[in-house]
Design a protein around this motif. Structure first.
Motif, PDB file in Angstrom:
ATOM      1  N   GLU A   1      10.469  18.174   8.912  1.00 15.03           N
ATOM      2  CA  GLU A   1      11.628  17.421   8.410  1.00 15.03           C
ATOM      3  C   GLU A   1      12.530  16.997   9.568  1.00 15.03           C
ATOM      4  O   GLU A   1      12.930  15.833   9.676  1.00 15.03           O
ATOM      5  N   GLN A   2      12.829  17.945  10.433  1.00 16.62           N
ATOM      6  CA  GLN A   2      13.706  17.639  11.567  1.00 16.62           C
ATOM      7  C   GLN A   2      13.065  16.629  12.516  1.00 16.62           C
ATOM      8  O   GLN A   2      13.732  15.697  12.990  1.00 16.62           O
ATOM      9  N   THR A   3      11.773  16.802  12.778  1.00 18.33           N
ATOM     10  CA  THR A   3      11.064  15.897  13.692  1.00 18.33           C
ATOM     11  C   THR A   3      11.060  14.472  13.157  1.00 18.33           C
ATOM     12  O   THR A   3      11.303  13.510  13.900  1.00 18.33           O
ATOM     13  N   ALA A   4      10.790  14.318  11.866  1.00 14.75           N
ATOM     14  CA  ALA A   4      10.748  12.984  11.263  1.00 14.75           C
ATOM     15  C   ALA A   4      12.125  12.330  11.261  1.00 14.75           C
ATOM     16  O   ALA A   4      12.261  11.124  11.537  1.00 14.75           O
ATOM     17  N   GLN A   5      13.151  13.106  10.957  1.00 11.58           N
ATOM     18  CA  GLN A   5      14.506  12.554  10.950  1.00 11.58           C
ATOM     19  C   GLN A   5      14.918  12.110  12.353  1.00 11.58           C
ATOM     20  O   GLN A   5      15.515  11.046  12.526  1.00 11.58           O
ATOM     21  N   ARG A   6      14.592  12.918  13.355  1.00 10.45           N
ATOM     22  CA  ARG A   6      14.926  12.557  14.724  1.00 10.45           C
ATOM     23  C   ARG A   6      14.166  11.304  15.159  1.00 10.45           C
ATOM     24  O   ARG A   6      14.692  10.465  15.903  1.00 10.45           O
TER      25      ARG A   6
ATOM     26  N   TRP B   1      13.326   8.843  13.255  1.00  9.59           N
ATOM     27  CA  TRP B   1      13.984   7.676  12.664  1.00  9.59           C
ATOM     28  C   TRP B   1      15.268   7.324  13.422  1.00  9.59           C
ATOM     29  O   TRP B   1      15.539   6.153  13.700  1.00  9.59           O
ATOM     30  N   GLU B   2      16.054   8.335  13.765  1.00  9.30           N
ATOM     31  CA  GLU B   2      17.304   8.090  14.492  1.00  9.30           C
ATOM     32  C   GLU B   2      17.021   7.447  15.856  1.00  9.30           C
ATOM     33  O   GLU B   2      17.740   6.537  16.279  1.00  9.30           O
TER      34      GLU B   2
ATOM     35  N   HIS C   1       6.246  12.090   4.596  1.00  6.64           N
ATOM     36  CA  HIS C   1       7.683  12.014   4.883  1.00  6.64           C
ATOM     37  C   HIS C   1       8.151  10.562   4.846  1.00  6.64           C
ATOM     38  O   HIS C   1       7.546   9.680   5.461  1.00  6.64           O
TER      39      HIS C   1
ATOM     40  N   CYS D   1      10.394   8.968   6.342  1.00  6.75           N
ATOM     41  CA  CYS D   1      10.749   8.338   7.610  1.00  6.75           C
ATOM     42  C   CYS D   1       9.525   7.797   8.352  1.00  6.75           C
ATOM     43  O   CYS D   1       9.671   6.967   9.253  1.00  6.75           O
TER      44      CYS D   1
ATOM     45  N   LYS E   1       6.449   5.467   8.852  1.00  3.76           N
ATOM     46  CA  LYS E   1       6.178   4.117   8.352  1.00  3.76           C
ATOM     47  C   LYS E   1       4.759   3.621   8.645  1.00  3.76           C
ATOM     48  O   LYS E   1       4.382   2.540   8.192  1.00  3.76           O
TER      49      LYS E   1
END
Length: 495
Positions: free
Chosen positions: A12-17, A19-20, A197, A199, A201
């Motif tokens: 979760e954290q890796t995917a969110q980072r 995207w950011e 996930h 994020c 694509k």
């Protein structure tokens, strides 16, 4: 030292980072992205000796093979960067406004934008060129996408070291750390969570049909389906036409023997099926190929899982009806060792048995004897999608058997004339892909700078002020690239 699987919280954290970081990275210039690829190549080159030694210990591949692959990896990074700097990777179109009082036409201009974070799954048989810093990673970064690589369990330490060098290059380019991230996961659950996930694509994958198809199905069933560019292997059929076979029997046998056994047959482009019309020439070829393969030394396979799968599939194939073994399966006390296996059958038996159509990853080949050209044409029509199809033929053979070429063009991504499918050139004109089940999208290649197009989508700008257009579409053509302006290729400014 082993690496634990990424936890759900870590994914979760890796995917969110990712995207950011993508929000920032997608706005970088082509020159900046090319600079990053060049910096990655330099970081890898500086540690070449250590990386090759580490890969040798994990994959059992010989030093010479890994040195060639390492050089190819560096070349890919540089070539994709060159494609960015010159603009040759894309087709950029401009149709200027037509101020007709009766039927005015808008000014429209088309380029590409990156898709978003890409999940890349490394290949077991290419620890460099199709793994952590391989073509999928390079093309995704070139496209302006951030990347999350899931290391292949067959060479986790090599992947970890390469990942650290990529991250070092990212920092040296003053870019966000999360442009490239790296996780481990031997469990299929890790892959599933990553692909699911929101994020993520797009997906880049090289490996088995079972794993690639599973990822494709997961991505398709998401609330927002995403593209999966999976290269899943191939049996790479070879067709021996009469005049060529009669004229160059020994040469053809030597070429195919070398290709079948190259790196213990552990290439997705290894020729697995050989079709010929029953004749004295085919009998001579069969004898010569058998003798050549018999005298090829056993080689170690990548890991015990692949060696076990090879033995299982060979045992299944050899026990099918109407199969005659020319070089029988020979078990070894060494768990990794594999010796060449060669069998022969008839076209009618082949067409009646789906088991014989399946890829066997390793030094195995099956000769299929056809009664006549009509039967050869029939069996060609029953083949599934392939990465490659090969014709061993003279020009007279091609003229006389033109219908076969017509059929095979519909079956593969690369048609080969008097060559072998192993050895994939990295260049713009290469197409490493093919109709399903060879890949999940035959329109795209995973080799050469054209691979960048997998991770972008077209976008059209209508009647936009010039200052707000991306550089590749601006009137002044600041990138000095070729563009299609009002239906004509041009590198000129628009005045």
């Amino acid at each position: 030292m082993s690496f634990p699987d990424a936890t759900p919280a870590e994914i979760e954290q890796t995917a969110q980072r990712a995207w950011e970081a993508f929000v920032v990275y997608r706005k970088t210039s082509w020159k900046q992205r090319a600079g990053l690829l060049s910096q990655i190549a330099e970081a890898l080159r500086a540690r070449e000796t250590e990386l090759i030694a580490l890969a040798m210990s994990e994959t059992h591949l010989p030093e010479a093979r890994l040195k060639n692959e390492f050089a190819r990896t560096l070349f890919q990074l540089q070539q994709y960067g060159h494609a960015l700097e010159t603009g040759i990777w894309g087709s950029f179109s401009i149709d200027t406004a037509v101020p007709d009082p009766v039927s005015p036409q808008a000014d429209v201009r088309k380029t590409y934008v990156p898709l978003g974070p890409v999940a890349v799954f490394g290949a077991s048989n290419f620890p460099f060129a199709f793994s952590t810093a391989g073509g999928d990673t390079a093309s995704a970064l070139a496209a302006g996408c951030t990347v999350i690589v899931k290391a292949h369990p067959a060479h986790p330490h090599t992947s970890e070291m390469v990942a650290a060098l990529i991250q070092q290059a990212v920092r040296q380019c003053n870019l966000p750390d999360a442009i490239f991230q790296h996780i481990h996961g031997a469990s299929p659950t890790v892959s599933e969570m990553l692909v699911k996930h929101p994020c993520i694509k797009a997906v880049g994958f090289t490996g088995s049909y079972a794993a690639g198809k599973a990822l494709f199905d997961i991505a398709r069933q998401r609330k927002e389906p995403i593209p999966v560019f999976a290269e899943m292997g191939s049996v790479n059929p070879v067709f021996l036409l009469p005049e060529k076979l009669s004229r160059d029997t020994a040469t053809v046998a030597d070429m195919l023997a070398g290709s079948i056994t190259l790196s213990a047959g552990q290439f997705c482009t290894k020729p697995g099926l050989i079709f010929g019309i029953q004749s004295e020439a085919l009998e001579r070829f069969t004898t010569l190929l058998t003798e050549k393969l018999k005298h090829t030394q056993a080689q170690d396979m990548l890991h015990e899982g692949i060696a076990h799968a090879f033995r299982e599939k060979v045992q299944l194939a050899r026990h099918q009806q109407q199969i005659r073994e020319l070089i029988p399966f020979s078990s070894s006390t060494h768990p990794l060792e594999a010796k060449p296996v060669l069998s022969i059958t008839s076209a009618s038996a082949f067409m009646a048995n789906a088991v014989l159509h399946e890829e066997i990853f390793g030094p195995y080949a099956l000769i299929i004897g056809c009664k006549n050209f009509e039967e050869m044409l029939e069996v060609a029509g029953q083949l599934e999608g392939q990465l490659t199809c090969t014709l061993m033929a003279t020009e007279q053979d091609l003229q006389k058997h033109a219908a076969l070429l017509d059929v095979l063009i519909l079956k593969c991504g690369r048609m080969i004339f008097n060559g072998v499918p192993t050895g994939v050139r990295v260049c713009m004109a290469m197409h490493h892909g093919g109709p399903f089940p060879a890949t999940t999208d035959s329109r795209f290649t995973s080799v050469g700078a054209d691979a960048i197009k997998r991770f972008v989508r077209p976008i059209c700008f209508q009647n936009f002020p010039d200052a707000f257009l991306p550089p590749e579409l601006q009137n002044e053509n600041p990138l000095l690239i070729g563009r299609i302006i009002n239906q004509r290729l041009s590198s000129s400014k628009i005045v």
